[in-house]
Design an enzyme around this catalytic site. Structure first.
Site, mmCIF file in Angstrom:
data_model
loop_
_atom_site.group_PDB
_atom_site.id
_atom_site.type_symbol
_atom_site.label_atom_id
_atom_site.label_comp_id
_atom_site.label_asym_id
_atom_site.label_seq_id
_atom_site.Cartn_x
_atom_site.Cartn_y
_atom_site.Cartn_z
ATOM 1 N N LYS A 168 31.105 29.365 -8.424
ATOM 2 C CA LYS A 168 31.454 30.400 -7.427
ATOM 3 C C LYS A 168 31.473 29.802 -6.016
ATOM 4 O O LYS A 168 30.767 28.815 -5.748
ATOM 5 C CB LYS A 168 30.515 31.600 -7.532
ATOM 6 C CG LYS A 168 29.141 31.332 -7.040
ATOM 7 C CD LYS A 168 28.373 32.601 -6.728
ATOM 8 C CE LYS A 168 27.064 32.161 -6.117
ATOM 9 N NZ LYS A 168 26.343 32.943 -5.262
ATOM 10 N N LYS A 183 27.768 29.606 0.054
ATOM 11 C CA LYS A 183 27.415 29.119 1.397
ATOM 12 C C LYS A 183 26.755 27.755 1.313
ATOM 13 O O LYS A 183 26.805 26.977 2.252
ATOM 14 C CB LYS A 183 26.393 30.077 2.046
ATOM 15 C CG LYS A 183 26.914 31.433 2.421
ATOM 16 C CD LYS A 183 25.758 32.288 2.965
ATOM 17 C CE LYS A 183 26.056 33.762 2.870
ATOM 18 N NZ LYS A 183 24.875 34.604 2.649
ATOM 19 N N LYS A 193 18.976 27.844 -8.160
ATOM 20 C CA LYS A 193 18.621 27.422 -6.801
ATOM 21 C C LYS A 193 17.461 26.434 -6.799
ATOM 22 O O LYS A 193 17.429 25.509 -5.994
ATOM 23 C CB LYS A 193 18.281 28.634 -5.928
ATOM 24 C CG LYS A 193 19.515 29.399 -5.506
ATOM 25 C CD LYS A 193 19.260 30.271 -4.301
ATOM 26 C CE LYS A 193 20.564 30.883 -3.804
ATOM 27 N NZ LYS A 193 20.363 31.894 -2.783
#
Ligand code: TYM
Length: 346
Positions: free
Chosen positions: A208, A211, A125
């Protein structure tokens, strides 16, 4: 009222208690649904269950305040539309239970910097710009450990991406118990749906479904219209071969394998059965049927979600009542932990 609460206070360390959380940081997709929410629904009858919309986790990256409130209500509406029963489970948004952050501070004094440095999700992230990531994003797994340990959860239904965070929660619990020579925390176990623990992006079978993916075609949202679902499946990346005829054959083809997992989970049909139904047939035919199977799953939830979203007063009441039930348990844990670590409290 007190009697009602006692029901929740009444559990002891040997009870099976579930805790899980979902971030209101974007729209809920079919990966969240198949990997986590279906498990919540399936386990609610057998476990004392606590589900949180973890808004404090969401702000580890900047959120528009108005959008965050809307997303929080939307996650709740999706929970309820998917079949979670607010009268049998505790459902609330994290920020209404300040004990989460109280325990997180204590646990951040137990967790080691070296442990957090190993968290792969932070590395993903934060990316290359790590120096500029928020401290909250870095210490996020400690807050997650607090969420779980606050309720003595024995089991945590999650998708595979949360497995490392859960192992960290176990390490923190173990060290805390050792440091204070007490069995204060039980070590939580993950619960995962084997075939849906990692639903992949529709654009790239090696990533994956997420969002935060920039491509909206990478995910199916639980609020997508039938036309949107149909278009996304049409555009979903595949190879140009015929459908596989064995499980082994399917597993070597990332994108097709992912679509087969989605079909099997939404249609509640064994994957082998799906493979033999479409063996050696055209991918376009499979995609057409897959669209229908997904719509059958998503459409009723999406209709119900939109209806629930019209009644903000009701949704906010569910969150408020859930939070007061959660606080009864959370307060008890905090008092116990404060006492164990030498804090004088009320
Ligand atoms: P979040 O909000 O990213 O995701 C919610 C749940 O959905 C699962 N999930 C997936 N499962 C299968 N395939 C996918 N592509 C996929 N994407 C997401 C996640 O594993 C998760 O179970 N840190 C957590 C929220 C959290 C939490 C907790 C969870 C905070 N505190 C305590 C359990 C216990 C998160 O960011 O989930």
């Amino acid at each position: 009222m007190l009697e009602y609460y006692t029901k929740y206070l009444d559990y002891n360390m040997s009870d099976k208690v579930i805790f899980s959380g979902v971030q209101p940081s974007g729209e809920i997709h079919i990966g969240n649904y198949l990997g986590a929410i279906t498990q919540f629904v399936n386990y609610q009858a057998d476990y004392k269950s606590i589900f949180s919309i973890v808004d404090l986790h969401a702000i580890t990256v900047w959120q528009d305040p108005g959008a965050l409130k809307n997303s929080t209500r939307e996650v709740l509406a999706i929970f309820l539309a998917s079949g979670l029963d607010e009268s049998k489970n505790i459902i609330f948004n994290q920020s209404q239970v300040p004990e989460h952050t109280q325990l997180a501070w204590i646990l951040s004094c137990t967790a080691r910097v070296g442990w957090l440095n190993r968290m792969t999700q932070f590395k993903d992230k934060a990316g290359k710009n790590r120096e500029n990531a928020s401290i909250g994003l870095y210490t996020y797994p400690v807050l997650m450990a607090a969420d779980i340990l606050l309720y003595s959860a024995s089991h945590v239904p999650v998708g595979e991406d949360q497995k490392q965070h859960l192992e960290l929660a176990r390490d923190i619990a173990h060290k805390f118990n050792t440091d204070y020579n007490e069995n204060c925390f039980i070590l939580p176990e993950p619960l995962m749906n084997k075939s849906t623990t990692r639903i992949m992006s529709l654009r790239d079978g090696s990533n994956k479904m997420s969002k935060s993916d920039i491509s909206e075609y990478s995910r199916i949202l639980m609020t997508d219209s039938n036309d949107q679902i149909s278009l996304k499946i049409k555009k979903a990346k595949t190879d140009s071969l015929k459908m596989p005829d064995t499980l082994k054959g399917a597993e070597t083809r990332l994108e097709i394998n992912n679509l087969l997992n989605i079909y099997s989970a939404c249609g509640l049909i064994d994957k082998e059965e799906v493979i033999s139904k479409y063996a050696s047939r055209e991918i376009s035919l499979f995609k057409k049927d897959l669209t229908e199977v997904i719509i059958k799953t998503v459409e009723p939830i999406s209709i119900k979600t939109n209806l629930l979203l019209k009644d903000e007063t009701y949704l906010d009441k569910v969150l408020r009542e859930g939070a007061s039930k959660a606080r009864v348990i959370a307060d008890k844990t905090i008092r116990n932990i404060y006492d164990k670590i030498g804090m004088i409290s009320k």
